[in-house]
Design an enzyme around this catalytic site. Sequence first.
Site, mmCIF file in Angstrom:
data_model
loop_
_atom_site.group_PDB
_atom_site.id
_atom_site.type_symbol
_atom_site.label_atom_id
_atom_site.label_comp_id
_atom_site.label_asym_id
_atom_site.label_seq_id
_atom_site.Cartn_x
_atom_site.Cartn_y
_atom_site.Cartn_z
ATOM 1 N N LYS A 1 -4.289 -1.708 -5.324
ATOM 2 C CA LYS A 1 -2.977 -2.340 -5.490
ATOM 3 C C LYS A 1 -2.970 -3.660 -4.737
ATOM 4 O O LYS A 1 -3.062 -3.700 -3.512
ATOM 5 C CB LYS A 1 -1.862 -1.430 -4.987
ATOM 6 C CG LYS A 1 -0.470 -1.938 -5.347
ATOM 7 C CD LYS A 1 0.595 -0.882 -5.065
ATOM 8 C CE LYS A 1 1.964 -1.339 -5.557
ATOM 9 N NZ LYS A 1 3.005 -0.307 -5.346
ATOM 10 N N THR B 1 2.971 6.733 -1.138
ATOM 11 C CA THR B 1 1.872 6.359 -0.262
ATOM 12 C C THR B 1 1.781 7.324 0.917
ATOM 13 O O THR B 1 2.757 7.546 1.637
ATOM 14 C CB THR B 1 2.044 4.934 0.272
ATOM 15 O OG1 THR B 1 2.016 4.020 -0.831
ATOM 16 C CG2 THR B 1 0.912 4.571 1.237
ATOM 17 N N GLY C 1 8.278 1.476 6.239
ATOM 18 C CA GLY C 1 7.244 1.714 7.232
ATOM 19 C C GLY C 1 6.319 2.859 6.876
ATOM 20 O O GLY C 1 5.784 3.542 7.753
ATOM 21 N N CYS D 1 -1.165 -2.591 4.010
ATOM 22 C CA CYS D 1 -1.032 -2.148 5.400
ATOM 23 C C CYS D 1 -1.836 -3.071 6.313
ATOM 24 O O CYS D 1 -2.965 -3.460 5.979
ATOM 25 C CB CYS D 1 -1.542 -0.723 5.536
ATOM 26 S SG CYS D 1 -1.174 0.050 7.133
ATOM 27 N N ASN E 1 2.162 -5.622 -5.612
ATOM 28 C CA ASN E 1 2.972 -5.056 -4.553
ATOM 29 C C ASN E 1 4.147 -6.009 -4.277
ATOM 30 O O ASN E 1 4.334 -7.003 -4.957
ATOM 31 C CB ASN E 1 2.122 -4.847 -3.293
ATOM 32 C CG ASN E 1 2.569 -3.629 -2.504
ATOM 33 O OD1 ASN E 1 3.757 -3.345 -2.414
ATOM 34 N ND2 ASN E 1 1.619 -2.917 -1.926
ATOM 35 N N THR E 2 4.930 -5.716 -3.250
ATOM 36 C CA THR E 2 6.132 -6.504 -2.985
ATOM 37 C C THR E 2 5.824 -7.844 -2.325
ATOM 38 O O THR E 2 4.810 -8.016 -1.660
ATOM 39 C CB THR E 2 7.086 -5.726 -2.057
ATOM 40 O OG1 THR E 2 6.379 -5.369 -0.858
ATOM 41 C CG2 THR E 2 7.594 -4.473 -2.731
ATOM 42 N N GLY F 1 6.521 -4.632 -11.340
ATOM 43 C CA GLY F 1 7.277 -5.741 -10.772
ATOM 44 C C GLY F 1 8.493 -6.100 -11.597
ATOM 45 O O GLY F 1 8.382 -6.724 -12.649
#
Length: 323
Positions: free
Chosen positions: A169, A48, A74, A134, A196-197, A247
Amino acid sequence: MNDERYAVSLPGLKLKNPFMPSSGAFYYGLDHMDDFDLNKLGALVLKTTTLAPRTGNPQPWIVNTKAGILNSVGLANPGIAAVKADFLPELAAKLPDLPKMLSISGATVDEFVQLAKIIDKLPAINAIELNLSCPNVDEGGCAFGVTESGIHSVVSAVRAVTTKAIYAKLSPNVTDIKPLAVTAENAGADGLTMVNTLVGMSLDLQSRSARLYRGKGGLSGEALHPLAVELIWEAASAVHIPIIGVGGVSSIDDALELMMAGASAVQVGVMNSIDKLCLPKLIDALPAALDKYHFDKVSDVTNALRALPENEHDWQTIKKEQS
């Protein structure tokens, strides 16, 4: 592996097989070229990238938990100008035929747009993945990917400035994934990346403090897998665009499970840090797995999940077939 049996054709990405690293797993690829021939991959997903360089959060960036790993990197990255100058020319020279997707993120819609305009002119990049986790500073810090308005604002704005394929995503940290997936499709996404997480925390009892600088982090690893399967299945029932599943993949069966739920291709993240040859092993395992489960070709696995049973009789029939 060039057999058409294993090929997957996605918007902007013609894959010789369905496997690729997830964003961040291979940084920008060059550091992993000595591990194995990256041309063996279906595609390469790059870390990213943001408009300006980011140093990321204070260390530690990653902590291990019994359920997986928590990361709080981050979005550390050198910025799009450095990626364009320092990484992409070498990638294009050394891996000219390998499809490449660049993940991008921004704190405002305009940052996404500026990034997309730059990438639109880069022939080395075949597709754009929008990291929508984000925080949106214009909307009080809520992640773009957890609201329909946030997803629509980013995807539609990026769609207006690039002809490259766009993959949104999506976050698992939502109540209902279907309307978010549909919103991404309607706004112009060519595909989805899911998921995503998860948001999680880990605490240090001795110091009575969080183990990560911001307290929260993104949980990934095997614990994420069943959730990814379910969310992919939900989204696949609602959209007409392809899904790249991600995942908790640690085996070929895990990968095929994501595909059976509705994914057309698979990204792998955490396992690459455990076994740097994880992806080539998955690719090598694919032919035998297709034979074992009686699939003629890999594309037949996508959406192969039969309808869920409507009653106990249907359920008992399925169980008999499994035994």
